[in-house]
Design a protein around this motif. Structure first.
Motif, PDB file in Angstrom:
ATOM      1  N   THR A 126       0.864  -1.179   0.000  1.00 40.26           N
ATOM      2  CA  THR A 126       0.000   0.000   0.000  1.00 40.26           C
ATOM      3  C   THR A 126       0.900   1.228   0.000  1.00 40.26           C
ATOM      4  N   LEU A 127       0.762   2.061  -1.014  1.00 35.15           N
ATOM      5  CA  LEU A 127       1.528   3.306  -1.088  1.00 35.15           C
ATOM      6  C   LEU A 127       0.674   4.455  -0.581  1.00 35.15           C
ATOM      7  N   THR A 128       1.276   5.314   0.221  1.00 33.09           N
ATOM      8  CA  THR A 128       0.582   6.498   0.714  1.00 33.09           C
ATOM      9  C   THR A 128       1.434   7.722   0.403  1.00 33.09           C
ATOM     10  N   GLN A 129       0.874   8.631  -0.382  1.00 29.34           N
ATOM     11  CA  GLN A 129       1.607   9.847  -0.726  1.00 29.34           C
ATOM     12  C   GLN A 129       1.579  10.815   0.452  1.00 29.34           C
ATOM     13  N   GLN A 130       2.740  11.365   0.773  1.00 28.84           N
ATOM     14  CA  GLN A 130       2.871  12.266   1.908  1.00 28.84           C
ATOM     15  C   GLN A 130       2.811  13.731   1.473  1.00 28.84           C
ATOM     16  N   ASP A 131       2.311  14.551   2.357  1.00 27.13           N
ATOM     17  CA  ASP A 131       2.150  15.980   2.084  1.00 27.13           C
ATOM     18  C   ASP A 131       3.472  16.704   2.325  1.00 27.13           C
ATOM     19  N   ILE A 132       4.040  17.291   1.275  1.00 27.81           N
ATOM     20  CA  ILE A 132       5.277  18.070   1.416  1.00 27.81           C
ATOM     21  C   ILE A 132       5.032  19.528   1.033  1.00 27.81           C
ATOM     22  N   SER A 133       3.813  19.986   1.245  1.00 26.62           N
ATOM     23  CA  SER A 133       3.463  21.361   0.882  1.00 26.62           C
ATOM     24  C   SER A 133       4.277  22.394   1.663  1.00 26.62           C
ATOM     25  N   GLU A 134       4.751  22.013   2.855  1.00 22.13           N
ATOM     26  CA  GLU A 134       5.568  22.938   3.657  1.00 22.13           C
ATOM     27  C   GLU A 134       7.060  22.752   3.397  1.00 22.13           C
ATOM     28  N   ASN A 135       7.399  21.827   2.471  1.00 20.01           N
ATOM     29  CA  ASN A 135       8.791  21.542   2.096  1.00 20.01           C
ATOM     30  C   ASN A 135       9.594  20.849   3.196  1.00 20.01           C
ATOM     31  N   VAL A 136       9.006  20.610   4.345  1.00 23.46           N
ATOM     32  CA  VAL A 136       9.675  19.871   5.422  1.00 23.46           C
ATOM     33  C   VAL A 136       8.723  18.796   5.926  1.00 23.46           C
ATOM     34  N   LEU A 137       9.257  17.580   6.085  1.00 23.35           N
ATOM     35  CA  LEU A 137       8.419  16.473   6.514  1.00 23.35           C
ATOM     36  C   LEU A 137       9.191  15.612   7.505  1.00 23.35           C
ATOM     37  N   LYS A 166       1.691  26.802 -12.117  1.00 22.55           N
ATOM     38  CA  LYS A 166       0.836  27.981 -12.238  1.00 22.55           C
ATOM     39  C   LYS A 166       0.836  28.830 -10.972  1.00 22.55           C
ATOM     40  N   ASP A 167       1.045  28.175  -9.814  1.00 23.94           N
ATOM     41  CA  ASP A 167       1.053  28.925  -8.565  1.00 23.94           C
ATOM     42  C   ASP A 167       2.409  29.540  -8.266  1.00 23.94           C
ATOM     43  N   GLY A 168       3.357  29.397  -9.213  1.00 24.34           N
ATOM     44  CA  GLY A 168       4.680  29.970  -9.036  1.00 24.34           C
ATOM     45  C   GLY A 168       5.634  29.072  -8.276  1.00 24.34           C
ATOM     46  N   ASN A 169       5.158  27.913  -7.819  1.00 27.30           N
ATOM     47  CA  ASN A 169       5.991  26.979  -7.084  1.00 27.30           C
ATOM     48  C   ASN A 169       6.291  25.778  -7.970  1.00 27.30           C
ATOM     49  N   TYR A 170       7.024  24.805  -7.445  1.00 24.55           N
ATOM     50  CA  TYR A 170       7.286  23.594  -8.227  1.00 24.55           C
ATOM     51  C   TYR A 170       6.120  22.615  -8.072  1.00 24.55           C
ATOM     52  N   THR A 171       6.009  21.692  -9.001  1.00 23.87           N
ATOM     53  CA  THR A 171       4.904  20.730  -8.987  1.00 23.87           C
ATOM     54  C   THR A 171       5.237  19.592  -8.042  1.00 23.87           C
ATOM     55  N   ARG A 172       4.607  19.606  -6.877  1.00 27.24           N
ATOM     56  CA  ARG A 172       4.843  18.560  -5.890  1.00 27.24           C
ATOM     57  C   ARG A 172       4.169  17.265  -6.335  1.00 27.24           C
ATOM     58  N   GLY A 173       4.758  16.156  -5.914  1.00 28.71           N
ATOM     59  CA  GLY A 173       4.230  14.858  -6.310  1.00 28.71           C
ATOM     60  C   GLY A 173       4.725  14.415  -7.667  1.00 28.71           C
ATOM     61  N   VAL A 203       7.182  12.052  -2.019  1.00 29.12           N
ATOM     62  CA  VAL A 203       7.512  11.258  -0.844  1.00 29.12           C
ATOM     63  C   VAL A 203       6.337  10.322  -0.561  1.00 29.12           C
ATOM     64  N   LEU A 204       6.634   9.038  -0.459  1.00 28.65           N
ATOM     65  CA  LEU A 204       5.596   8.038  -0.212  1.00 28.65           C
ATOM     66  C   LEU A 204       6.039   7.087   0.887  1.00 28.65           C
ATOM     67  N   THR A 205       5.078   6.536   1.592  1.00 30.37           N
ATOM     68  CA  THR A 205       5.373   5.437   2.505  1.00 30.37           C
ATOM     69  C   THR A 205       4.945   4.131   1.844  1.00 30.37           C
ATOM     70  N   ILE A 206       5.707   3.078   2.116  1.00 28.76           N
ATOM     71  CA  ILE A 206       5.453   1.758   1.541  1.00 28.76           C
ATOM     72  C   ILE A 206       5.133   0.809   2.682  1.00 28.76           C
ATOM     73  N   HIS A 207       3.919   0.323   2.690  1.00 29.85           N
ATOM     74  CA  HIS A 207       3.473  -0.603   3.741  1.00 29.85           C
ATOM     75  C   HIS A 207       3.234  -1.974   3.131  1.00 29.85           C
ATOM     76  N   LEU A 232       8.616   1.536   4.905  1.00 33.18           N
ATOM     77  CA  LEU A 232       9.711   2.287   4.286  1.00 33.18           C
ATOM     78  C   LEU A 232       9.207   3.644   3.819  1.00 33.18           C
ATOM     79  N   VAL A 233      10.106   4.618   3.832  1.00 35.75           N
ATOM     80  CA  VAL A 233       9.824   5.914   3.222  1.00 35.75           C
ATOM     81  C   VAL A 233      10.564   5.948   1.888  1.00 35.75           C
TER      82      VAL A 233
END
Length: 216
Positions: free
Chosen positions: A42-53, A92-99, A104-108, A119-120
């Protein structure tokens, strides 16, 4: 004439079946691999919107530095900079395209009841989305790195599974045959052609003239 027609249909049927056997095998193999991965992980995509995780005893930071009309992306893992960086066009928002450029994903493993051994994975897309750096990190901060390109696919389907979930869904595990066309009929056509070949072969066998038994 009947014998010639029969032999012709048999020959054409065999040729058609042989011609479609490889693509059908590759299609089957791709589906089997995908089914195995879906069942096993099971892959879970992690939120890196703040650039720190902070996750699984690891700290991941994405440093995005404007450079002319581009953004330079670098990845820090537990205070150490990972090899390689990439310069990308802003979204479009002036930032890089995350994801996509950094994911960053977790692997279960589905057989495990807890998440302590998850695993990360960090997937870093390189130039033109044609190559990727993949980093696996456990909860002891031990890291394994793989580099994958379109030309040199990984032997580990999990690498490709991560890439497919990081902005490149059309890449295949060993072949792009199931994803090369957006037309859903693209996977149906080889099957239909193979069935046609089988029908021609069957008709040829049915009409093949047989010697009549001599009556005593």
């Amino acid at each position: 004439m009947k014998k010639f027609t029969s032999l012709f249909l048999i020959l054409v049927g065999i040729m058609v079946i042989l011609a479609t056997s490889k693509p059908l095998y590759l299609m089957y193999k791709e589906k089997q691999i995908q089914s195995y991965l879906n069942t096993t992980f099971t892959l879970t995509q992690q939120d890196i919107s703040e650039n720190v995780l902070d996750i699984n005893n690891n700290t991941i930071e994405v440093i995005n530095t404007p450079k002319d009309d581009l953004i330079r992306l670098e990845i820090m893992l537990n205070g150490e900079k990972l090899p390689g960086s990439v310069e990308v066009s802003p979204a479009k928002d002036g930032n890089y395209t995350r994801g996509v450029w950094v994911n960053v994903l977790t692997i279960h493993k589905n057989e495990e009841s807890s998440n302590k051994n998850d695993l990360v994975a960090i997937v870093q897309t390189i130039k033109d989305q044609a190559s990727w750096n993949i980093y696996y990190i456990d909860n002891q901060q031990k890291m394994t790195a793989n580099h994958v390109t379109n030309e040199n696919r990984s032997n580990d389907p999990l690498d490709t599974y991560l890439i497919k979930n990081s902005g490149a869904p059309m890449i295949g595990y060993y072949s792009d045959i199931n994803y090369a066309s957006g037309n859903p009929l693209a996977t149906v056509i080889p099957i239909a052609i193979a069935i046609t070949g089988g029908i021609l072969l069957l008709i040829g066998l049915l009409i093949f003239p047989r010697r009549k038994k001599k009556s005593c």
